[in-house]
Design a protein around this motif. Structure first.
Motif, short mmCIF file in Angstrom:
data_model
loop_
_atom_site.label_atom_id
_atom_site.label_comp_id
_atom_site.label_asym_id
_atom_site.label_seq_id
_atom_site.Cartn_x
_atom_site.Cartn_y
_atom_site.Cartn_z
N LEU A 426 0.83 -1.21 0.00
CA LEU A 426 0.00 0.00 0.00
C LEU A 426 0.87 1.26 0.00
N GLN A 427 1.98 1.23 0.70
CA GLN A 427 2.89 2.37 0.67
C GLN A 427 3.38 2.63 -0.75
N LEU A 432 3.37 6.25 -5.50
CA LEU A 432 3.13 6.51 -6.91
C LEU A 432 1.96 7.49 -7.08
N SER A 433 0.98 7.42 -6.22
CA SER A 433 -0.19 8.28 -6.32
C SER A 433 0.15 9.75 -6.09
N ILE A 434 1.14 10.04 -5.27
CA ILE A 434 1.41 11.43 -4.87
C ILE A 434 2.56 12.07 -5.63
N VAL A 435 3.21 11.34 -6.50
CA VAL A 435 4.39 11.86 -7.18
C VAL A 435 4.03 13.01 -8.12
N PRO A 453 9.30 0.65 -1.08
CA PRO A 453 9.01 0.11 0.26
C PRO A 453 9.29 -1.39 0.36
N LEU A 454 8.99 -2.12 -0.70
CA LEU A 454 9.28 -3.55 -0.72
C LEU A 454 10.77 -3.80 -0.87
N GLU A 555 1.69 9.63 4.27
CA GLU A 555 0.94 8.45 3.81
C GLU A 555 -0.38 8.32 4.56
N ILE A 556 -0.37 8.60 5.87
CA ILE A 556 -1.61 8.58 6.65
C ILE A 556 -2.59 9.61 6.10
N ASP A 557 -2.07 10.80 5.81
CA ASP A 557 -2.93 11.87 5.28
C ASP A 557 -3.52 11.46 3.94
N TRP A 558 -2.72 10.78 3.09
CA TRP A 558 -3.24 10.37 1.78
C TRP A 558 -4.40 9.39 1.96
#
Length: 589
Positions: A426-427, A432-435, A453-454, A555-558
């Motif tokens: 999920l991270q 990728l979503s916020i780039v 992250p992996l 990440e929490i905010d996203w």
């Protein structure tokens, strides 16, 4: 016949034709990823049902080459066939051409079915075989072997109206002709099915889950001919073609017509089938370049973008109802992976303008989740109860757009390792979503964000991170991608792509999180135009498998912002116990 018996029958054909090796690509005359029933030759021969991979048969051995999505699935389906698995992309795996050379004698003949072989593959194969004194020929040996081959579809071809397409047929043809002129082409052959149907604003159902029909286009600077089964066109479709200046000819007349071309400069994509090249090469000049309409199709106009947003609400409502049913019914009623997929289809079918699934449901319970493109059969699929995890990857075709979503969720107790791995994946999706990224960026440049992250834990996944998605078209669409391998196609504003990192532990569990994302302009600076992603998919993630302590505040905010958007867009269409449960899913982390 069993696959082993079919291979033996093929060898008998090979022996009588003095052929030492025969290659069966996963292809049709249009080089489709998903094939009409009558062109599933590799599946018929081998029993392997994956969407990628090909078989090579020699007199003494046979092999299947496929990618990491199918390393777990393939051995099970090949069992007893006498066909060995070769893992493409893995260090030490011999390439199929080198293997053919090692398995055949000098002077040997190697055969393929030319109409189901891309020109690019033919050229590569021919050059390497010739260098080692082997001969490549076009010989469709399965034509007579597969005696019960299904008949071609007679499903109707219908109009995809401009209210949904956002651009007229005439305007599309004019834009393609301008690109032809730049390349010095006087003619252009379009053979890939999604490019054919996009160009003429028509849709069909000749291929499961893909709203396409069998057809070719021959476009010149003056004329446009669509070769199609004429009996399948609706009256409205014929009228649209006439109004758009598109002539109609029978599908089976295409190759005869190619033989009449003379002194033309013909633009043909290198991934078109070899028979097309053979038909025109002697009397014409060939310009090998990608289909101009392919990139045009990938860059969605405003109408198509709005269509995606519209169907995401319907699809999200169906997913929430389905996930509520699944989490509240597992362990109380008998169910298996296949019946779960059918139930999901029924929820989607309640939505307006739903046409069907965009691909076969991937429902993997516990260890089957580690089979990346697992497809549960009606018989023999895992029984599902209220324990462990389940991965559900699915999508819908709606008249306004196409969806593709994966959610991994607990149905009961899951391990701490599972939760940690789910959080890592999920991270990757979040990063990728916020780039923000500059114009000219390739998918390869962004792929590392989803994997980092992996990678930081010494882990990875053996599939791409993102593929293009069509607008009421194929769920897998090029030319763009986000993956490790180099794809020279830069990412453009208006492209819709998947964002789907995962992690798979064979014999234990599989994890994948997937949203669809749209490339938009973020801002223009003195340095460049910068892009960002708009997340289109609307469906909660399961907070119970997220390890909050692993997440940054960003990440929490996203997650919380995403869940707030999901709540605002879906809650008005939910009610009762489903809505109450949904509200707990989208509450802040």
């Amino acid at each position: 016949m069993t696959p082993k018996e079919k291979v033996a029958a093929l060898r008998a054909q090979m022996k009588s034709n003095n052929v030492e090796a025969f290659i069966v690509y996963s292809a049709d005359p249009h080089m489709s990823e998903y094939l009409p029933d009558e062109w599933q030759e590799r599946t018929w021969l081998s029993g392997f049902t994956g969407s990628a991979g090909f078989v090579v048969v020699t007199m003494d051995a046979a092999g299947l080459w496929t990618d990491g999505r199918y390393f777990t699935q393939a051995p099970k389906e090949l069992e007893g066939s006498g066909i060995d698995l070769f893992k493409s992309g893995i260090e030490g795996t011999i390439g199929y051409i080198d293997w053919i050379i090692s398995q055949t004698s000098e002077g040997a003949t190697v055969a393929v079915n030319g109409i189901a072989t891309s020109h690019a593959n033919w050229v590569d194969l021919d050059a390497k075989l010739t260098k080692h004194n082997r001969q490549l020929i076009d010989l469709p040996l399965l034509k007579d072997l597969w005696v019960k081959r299904p008949a071609p579809s007679k499903n109707e071809v219908f109009v995809h109206p401009i209210e949904r397409a956002g651009q007229s047929v005439s305007d599309k043809i004019s834009a393609i002709r301008e690109k032809m002129k730049v390349e010095g082409a006087t003619a252009h052959i379009i053979s890939s099915l999604d490019d054919v149907v996009w160009t003429v604003n028509l849709r069909g159902s000749d291929v499961d889950c893909n709203p396409v029909f069998l057809g070719y286009i021959l476009l010149t600077l003056e004329d446009c001919i669509l070769f199609v089964d004429l009996d399948k066109l609706t009256a409205d479709a014929k009228s649209l073609m006439a109004d758009s200046g598109v002539s109609l000819k029978a599908y089976d007349a295409f190759y005869d017509h190619l033989n009449t071309l003379n002194n033309a400069s013909i633009l043909i994509a290198p991934n078109s089938n070899q028979s097309i090249f053979e038909a025109v090469k002697n009397k014409n000049t060939i310009i090998e370049k990608p289909v101009p309409g392919n990139l045009m199709k990938a860059i969605k106009n405003e109408t198509e973008q709005e269509g995606f947003r519209t169907v995401m609400v319907r699809d999200g409502v169906a997913m929430v109802k389905f996930l509520h049913w699944l989490t509240h019914t597992a362990g109380k009623e008998p169910m298996d992976e296949y019946s779960i997929g059918e139930k999901l289809d029924s929820f989607r079918a309640e939505g307006k303008n739903y046409v069907g699934a965009s691909f076969a449901n991937i429902v993997g319970y516990k260890d089957n989740g580690a089979i990346m493109h697992y497809s549960a059969k009606s018989e023999g699929s895992h029984k599902v109860t209220n324990d462990g995890s389940i991965l559900v990857d699915s999508g819908g075709q709606y008249l306004e757009g196409t969806t593709d979503i994966t959610r991994t969720l607990p149905l009961g107790n899951v391990s701490e390792d599972f939760k940690r791995d789910a959080t890592l994946a999920l991270q990757g999706l979040i990063q990728l979503s916020i780039v923000k990224f500059p114009k000219g960026t390739l998918g390869m440049h962004l792929d590392v964000l989803a994997r980092k992250p992996l990678w930081d834990e010494g882990k990875d996944y053996n599939h791409g991170t993102g593929h293009g998605v069509g607008s009421f078209l194929n769920v897998h669409e090029g030319p763009q991608s986000i993956r490790k391998e180099l794809n020279p196609m830069e990412l453009h504003e208006g492209m819709v792509m998947s964002n789907e990192p995962g992690y798979y532990l064979e014999g234990e569990y599989g994890i994948r999180h997937e949203n669809l994302i749209l490339i938009k302009t973020w801002k223009k600076t003195q340095w460049n135009t910068f892009y960002e992603f708009e997340t289109l998919t609307l469906c909660p993630f399961f907070k119970s498998i997220i390890v909050k302590d692993m997440l940054s505040q960003e990440e929490i905010d996203w997650i919380n912002t995403y869940h707030k958007m999901v709540d605002e867009k879906l809650a008005p269409f939910l009610e009762g116990d489903v809505k109450t449960w949904f509200k707990t899913l989208v509450s802040p982390l």
